[in-house]
Design a protein around this motif. Structure first.
Motif, PDB file in Angstrom:
ATOM      1  N   ALA A  88      -0.022   4.918 -10.783  1.00  0.00           N
ATOM      2  CA  ALA A  88       0.246   4.326 -11.453  1.00  0.00           C
ATOM      3  C   ALA A  88       1.888   2.911 -10.848  1.00  0.00           C
ATOM      4  N   VAL A  89       3.445   4.215 -10.479  1.00  0.00           N
ATOM      5  CA  VAL A  89       4.729   3.632 -10.664  1.00  0.00           C
ATOM      6  C   VAL A  89       4.132   3.901  -9.211  1.00  0.00           C
ATOM      7  N   THR A  90       2.789   3.351  -7.989  1.00  0.00           N
ATOM      8  CA  THR A  90       3.736   3.922  -6.994  1.00  0.00           C
ATOM      9  C   THR A  90       3.661   2.175  -5.935  1.00  0.00           C
ATOM     10  N   PHE A  91       4.216   2.090  -5.126  1.00  0.00           N
ATOM     11  CA  PHE A  91       4.271   0.507  -5.021  1.00  0.00           C
ATOM     12  C   PHE A  91       3.016  -0.072  -4.308  1.00  0.00           C
ATOM     13  N   GLU A  92       1.647   0.892  -3.940  1.00  0.00           N
ATOM     14  CA  GLU A  92      -0.111  -0.285  -4.445  1.00  0.00           C
ATOM     15  C   GLU A  92      -0.116  -0.800  -5.532  1.00  0.00           C
ATOM     16  N   ARG A  93       0.562   0.062  -6.463  1.00  0.00           N
ATOM     17  CA  ARG A  93      -0.309  -0.763  -8.073  1.00  0.00           C
ATOM     18  C   ARG A  93       0.937  -1.010  -8.442  1.00  0.00           C
ATOM     19  N   ILE A  94       1.943  -1.492  -8.386  1.00  0.00           N
ATOM     20  CA  ILE A  94       2.890  -3.004  -8.963  1.00  0.00           C
ATOM     21  C   ILE A  94       3.380  -3.782  -8.092  1.00  0.00           C
ATOM     22  N   GLY A  95       2.998  -3.111  -6.610  1.00  0.00           N
ATOM     23  CA  GLY A  95       3.935  -4.627  -5.988  1.00  0.00           C
ATOM     24  C   GLY A  95       2.859  -5.608  -5.800  1.00  0.00           C
ATOM     25  N   GLY A  96       3.401  -6.429  -5.331  1.00  0.00           N
ATOM     26  CA  GLY A  96       2.509  -8.236  -5.125  1.00  0.00           C
ATOM     27  C   GLY A  96       2.339  -9.268  -4.793  1.00  0.00           C
ATOM     28  N   MET A  97       1.628 -10.568  -5.107  1.00  0.00           N
ATOM     29  CA  MET A  97       2.781 -11.546  -4.233  1.00  0.00           C
ATOM     30  C   MET A  97       3.310 -12.372  -5.053  1.00  0.00           C
ATOM     31  N   ASP A  98       4.750 -12.550  -5.185  1.00  0.00           N
ATOM     32  CA  ASP A  98       5.301 -13.191  -5.470  1.00  0.00           C
ATOM     33  C   ASP A  98       4.905 -14.103  -6.695  1.00  0.00           C
ATOM     34  N   LEU A 113      -3.768  -8.528  -3.238  1.00  0.00           N
ATOM     35  CA  LEU A 113      -2.586  -9.582  -3.173  1.00  0.00           C
ATOM     36  C   LEU A 113      -2.407  -8.558  -4.810  1.00  0.00           C
ATOM     37  N   GLY A 114      -2.397  -7.739  -4.872  1.00  0.00           N
ATOM     38  CA  GLY A 114      -1.863  -6.938  -5.976  1.00  0.00           C
ATOM     39  C   GLY A 114      -2.516  -6.913  -7.710  1.00  0.00           C
ATOM     40  N   SER A 115      -1.990  -5.463  -7.955  1.00  0.00           N
ATOM     41  CA  SER A 115      -2.777  -5.022  -8.646  1.00  0.00           C
ATOM     42  C   SER A 115      -2.759  -4.807 -10.527  1.00  0.00           C
ATOM     43  N   LEU A 116      -1.661  -5.411 -10.676  1.00  0.00           N
ATOM     44  CA  LEU A 116      -0.739  -5.813 -12.563  1.00  0.00           C
ATOM     45  C   LEU A 116      -1.417  -6.904 -12.627  1.00  0.00           C
ATOM     46  N   LYS A 117      -1.458  -7.362 -14.308  1.00  0.00           N
ATOM     47  CA  LYS A 117      -2.520  -8.047 -14.386  1.00  0.00           C
ATOM     48  C   LYS A 117      -1.949  -9.791 -14.113  1.00  0.00           C
ATOM     49  N   ARG A 118      -0.593 -10.108 -13.934  1.00  0.00           N
ATOM     50  CA  ARG A 118      -0.346 -10.905 -13.306  1.00  0.00           C
ATOM     51  C   ARG A 118       0.041 -11.222 -12.204  1.00  0.00           C
ATOM     52  N   PHE A 119      -0.548 -10.652 -11.491  1.00  0.00           N
ATOM     53  CA  PHE A 119      -1.312 -10.391  -9.032  1.00  0.00           C
ATOM     54  C   PHE A 119      -2.751 -11.060  -9.272  1.00  0.00           C
ATOM     55  N   LEU A 120      -3.143 -10.888  -9.939  1.00  0.00           N
ATOM     56  CA  LEU A 120      -4.803 -10.900 -10.600  1.00  0.00           C
ATOM     57  C   LEU A 120      -5.357 -12.577 -10.247  1.00  0.00           C
ATOM     58  N   PRO A 121      -6.394 -12.024  -9.661  1.00  0.00           N
ATOM     59  CA  PRO A 121      -6.238 -13.674  -9.027  1.00  0.00           C
ATOM     60  C   PRO A 121      -7.232 -14.813 -10.385  1.00  0.00           C
ATOM     61  N   THR A 122      -7.203 -14.087 -11.280  1.00  0.00           N
ATOM     62  CA  THR A 122      -7.794 -14.774 -13.105  1.00  0.00           C
ATOM     63  C   THR A 122      -6.450 -15.428 -13.040  1.00  0.00           C
ATOM     64  N   SER A 123      -5.554 -14.472 -13.068  1.00  0.00           N
ATOM     65  CA  SER A 123      -3.758 -15.003 -13.388  1.00  0.00           C
ATOM     66  C   SER A 123      -3.388 -16.130 -12.267  1.00  0.00           C
ATOM     67  N   ARG A 174       0.641  -1.646  -0.197  1.00  0.00           N
ATOM     68  CA  ARG A 174      -0.333   0.379  -0.320  1.00  0.00           C
ATOM     69  C   ARG A 174       0.516   1.676   0.690  1.00  0.00           C
ATOM     70  N   ASN A 175       0.422   2.327  -0.274  1.00  0.00           N
ATOM     71  CA  ASN A 175       0.807   3.653  -0.440  1.00  0.00           C
ATOM     72  C   ASN A 175       0.547   3.942   1.288  1.00  0.00           C
ATOM     73  N   GLU A 176       1.205   5.156   1.941  1.00  0.00           N
ATOM     74  CA  GLU A 176       1.206   5.846   2.758  1.00  0.00           C
ATOM     75  C   GLU A 176       0.378   7.420   2.742  1.00  0.00           C
ATOM     76  N   ALA A 177       0.741   7.876   1.718  1.00  0.00           N
ATOM     77  CA  ALA A 177       0.648   9.623   1.602  1.00  0.00           C
ATOM     78  C   ALA A 177      -1.482   9.944   1.983  1.00  0.00           C
ATOM     79  N   PRO A 178      -1.488   9.312   0.764  1.00  0.00           N
ATOM     80  CA  PRO A 178      -3.296   8.840   1.074  1.00  0.00           C
ATOM     81  C   PRO A 178      -3.443   9.070   1.982  1.00  0.00           C
TER      82      PRO A 178
END
Length: 502
Positions: A133-143, A168-178, A117-121
Motif C-alpha cells: 500500500a505504501v510502495t512507489f508502484e502503488r502510489i506513483g502515477g502520471m502527473d 500509469l498509476g494505481s491510485l484513483k486519481r491516476f486511473l483511466p476513467t479519472s 514499479r518496485n524492484e523487490a519482487p
C-alpha cells in the motif's frame, strides 16, 4: 429560405406582428433542427479509432515476414493497410512508452521517464497488503496535469474505452476513467499472471475505479477481447469511438514461481499450433528467486511467446470481425504497434538488442496502420522516419479536433506521409534511459550504452555493427550538440511528476 429580422416587422397591426414573430421563431427552429441534424450526421461520419498495443513484441514477429509465427489477422492489417518499417517508440520499456503515446510528449517532458514499479519482487519478495500500500508502484502515477488522448477527443463527441494494461498509476486519481476514458477494465501495473491477474501475488485487475477479482482464473487476453467486443456492441455505428486495447501479450508472466515467471503463459490449444518442445524445463543454480530452480527452456519459452502472440492475433481478428459486422470497419482508423522492442522469446532481427536497450531492437517496433476511408494505401511498406509521438497529433487531425493552444506536442500529423504525398517531417528523435541515451538524426544514430558510445549509418547498417565514430567526427560533434539542445529544452519544460523535482 430567406431570413427574417425583427426590424423588418410591420407595426401596422398586432396580428401582423404576431404572425411575423411566429414565422421568425419557426424559421429559427427549423434552422436549429437542420444544424443539429447536420452536426449529428457529421459526428457519425467522424472516423472511429482502434489503437492496439502489444507488449514486448519483436520487430520481426509478424507472420508475413516469414519467421514461422502465426498472425493471420495482423497480416491482414498489413495487406489492407500500410506497414511502417522505421517506426519508433519513445522509450525501450513499458511505462514511459505508454505515457508518451497517450500524451504525444517526450517522457522527459511529461515527467514519466522511468518505470513506476518496485524492484523487490524481482528477487522473490512477496509484499503483504500493508507493505504494498505504501510502495512507489502503488502510489506513483502520471502527473494529473497531463492531458491524454481520450480527454482531447471528448469535445469532438468521442466515447473512449480501454481494456488491458494501463501502467500509469494505481491510485484513483491516476486511473483511466479519472483521465478521460469513459470505461476501463484491465490491470493497473506493469505485468501480471495471465490467469490469477496478480502481480507477484498482488491482485491487480480493476473495473473503472474499483479492484475486482471476479474473473480470476480466466486468461486475460480472452477478457480484454470480451470487453472490447462489448464496447463495440454498445457504440459502433452509433457514436464516434476511441477503443484502446493495450494487451499484455506477449509480456512474460509476473509470478513468483520461477517455472511460470521464466516464460509467457499461453493456453495449450495455442501452444499446440507450434512444434513440440522437449525438454520443456531445466534446472538452474543461478536463478535469483530460488537455487536450484526449475525454469522453462529457451525453446519452450519461444513456443510459449509465439502462442501468446497468436492468441492475441485471434482476439484482434474478432475486433475486425465486429467492425465488419457493424459496417464501421473502413471508417475506423486501426493502428497496431508494440510498446517497445521484444524481450526473450522474441525475434528482433535484423535489429541489434532488445527491450530495455537503446539499440534499434529496443526502440524500433512493428507498426501497422489501416484506414481506407482516409486513403491510406493497402499493401504499402513505408520506410519513413516516424514515431509514437505522432499518434496524438495525427488522430486529432483525422478527427478535426483542435489542439489546445497551451499544449506542447512533440509529434506531427503523419497522414500526408502515410498517403505518400510528402516525406516525413521528422528529422530527429531522442531517448534517455537512466545513464544511456541515443539520438537519431536523418539516417545517423549516435548511441551510448553502458558508457560506450558509437555512431552508425542506419541506411547502410540497420544492425548497428560498424562504428563510424572515428570516420565521421564532424557528425559526432553535431549529434552531441543536438542532444545537448534537446536536454536543455527538456530541462526547461514545466516540471511534471513522478520523477521531476518540484
Amino acid at each position: 429560405m430567406q431570413g427574417f429580422s425583427l426590424r423588418q416587422i410591420s407595426l401596422t397591426s398586432a396580428g401582423k406582428i404576431r404572425f411575423c414573430l411566429d414565422v421568425t421563431v419557426f424559421a429559427l427552429f427549423v434552422i436549429g433542427m437542420l444544424i443539429t441534424i447536420a452536426d449529428n450526421a457529421f459526428a457519425v461520419e467522424r472516423p472511429n479509432i482502434v489503437l492496439i498495443v502489444s507488449d514486448d513484441q519483436g520487430y520481426n514477429d509478424l507472420g508475413l515476414l516469414g519467421n514461422g509465427i502465426i498472425t493471420p489477422h495482423l497480416d491482414r492489417l498489413a495487406a489492407e493497410g500500410t506497414r511502417l518499417t522505421d517506426f519508433y517508440v519513445a522509450w525501450p520499456a513499458c511505462t514511459p512508452s505508454r505515457a508518451a503515446l497517450l500524451t504525444g510528449r517526450y517522457p522527459q517532458r511529461n515527467g514519466v521517464y522511468d518505470m513506476i514499479r518496485n524492484e523487490a519482487p524481482d528477487y522473490g519478495h512477496k509484499y503483504t497488503a500493508s507493505e504494498y500500500a505504501v510502495t512507489f508502484e502503488r502510489i506513483g502515477g502520471m502527473d494529473t496535469q497531463e492531458v491524454i488522448l481520450p480527454r482531447l477527443l471528448a469535445p469532438s463527441g468521442y466515447v473512449s474505452g480501454i481494456y488491458g494494461k494501463w501502467d500509469l498509476g494505481s491510485l484513483k486519481r491516476f486511473l483511466p476513467t479519472s483521465r478521460g476514458f469513459d470505461d476501463f477494465y484491465g490491470f493497473v501495473n506493469t505485468g501480471i499472471d495471465y490467469y490469477t491477474h496478480e502481480r507477484y501475488g498482488v491482485p491487480s485487475m480493476f473495473r473503472n475505479l474499483s479492484p475486482t477479482t471476479a474473473d480470476r482464473g480466466t486468461y486475460c487476453t480472452e477478457l480484454f477481447q470480451r470487453e472490447s467486443l462489448r464496447f463495440l456492441d454498445e457504440h459502433a455505428g452509433k457514436t464516434p469511438f476511441f477503443l484502446y486495447v493495450p494487451f499484455n501479450a506477449p509480456h512474460n508472466s509476473s509470478a513468483l514461481d520461477p517455472t511460470i515467471r521464466s516464460s509467457v503463459q499461453a493456453p495449450p490449444r495455442y501452444k499446440a499450433m507450434y512444434p513440440d518442445v522437449d525438454p520443456e524445463f531445466r534446472s538452474t543454480d543461478k536463478h535469483r528467486y530460488q537455487r536450484p530452480a526449475t525454469v522453462t527452456t529457451p525453446d519452450a519459452r519461444r513456443r510459449d511467446y509465439r502462442a501468446a502472440v497468436t492468441y492475441m492475433d485471434e482476439a484482434i481478428g474478432s475486433i475486425l470481425a465486429k467492425l465488419e459486422q457493424t459496417d464501421t470497419l473502413d471508417n475506423t482508423i486501426i493502428i497496431f504497434f508494440s510498446d517497445n522492442g521484444g524481450s526473450s522469446g522474441a525475434d528482433n532481427s535484423p535489429l541489434r538488442g532488445h527491450k530495455a536497450q537503446l539499440w534499434e531492437g529496443g526502440i524500433r517496433v512493428p507498426c501497422l496502420v489501416r484506414w481506407p476511408g482516409g486513403n491510406i494505401p493497402a499493401a504499402r511498406v513505408c520506410g519513413e522516419f516516424l514515431t509514437s509521438l505522432e499518434i496524438v497529433p495525427s488522430l486529432l487531425a483525422a478527427t478535426s479536433t483542435p489542439t489546445p493552444k497551451d499544449l506542447k506536442l512533440d509529434g506531427f500529423d503523419w497522414w500526408p506521409t502515410l498517403r505518400g504525398e510528402s516525406s516525413s517531417p521528422r528529422s530527429e528523435m531522442f531517448w534517455r534511459r537512466k545513464d544511456d541515451w541515443a539520438v537519431r538524426a536523418a539516417d545517423w544514430k549516435y548511441v551510448s550504452m553502458g558508457g560506450k558510445t558509437a555512431l552508425f549509418d542506419l541506411n547502410a547498417d540497420i544492425s548497428e555493427r560498424t562504428d563510424l565514430t572515428e570516420k565521421h567526427p564532424e557528425v559526432v560533434r553535431e549529434m552531441k550538440q543536438r542532444l545537448s539542445d534537446w536536454d536543455a529544452e527538456m530541462d526547461a519544460a514545466p516540471p511534471r511528476g513522478p520523477f521531476r523535482d518540484f
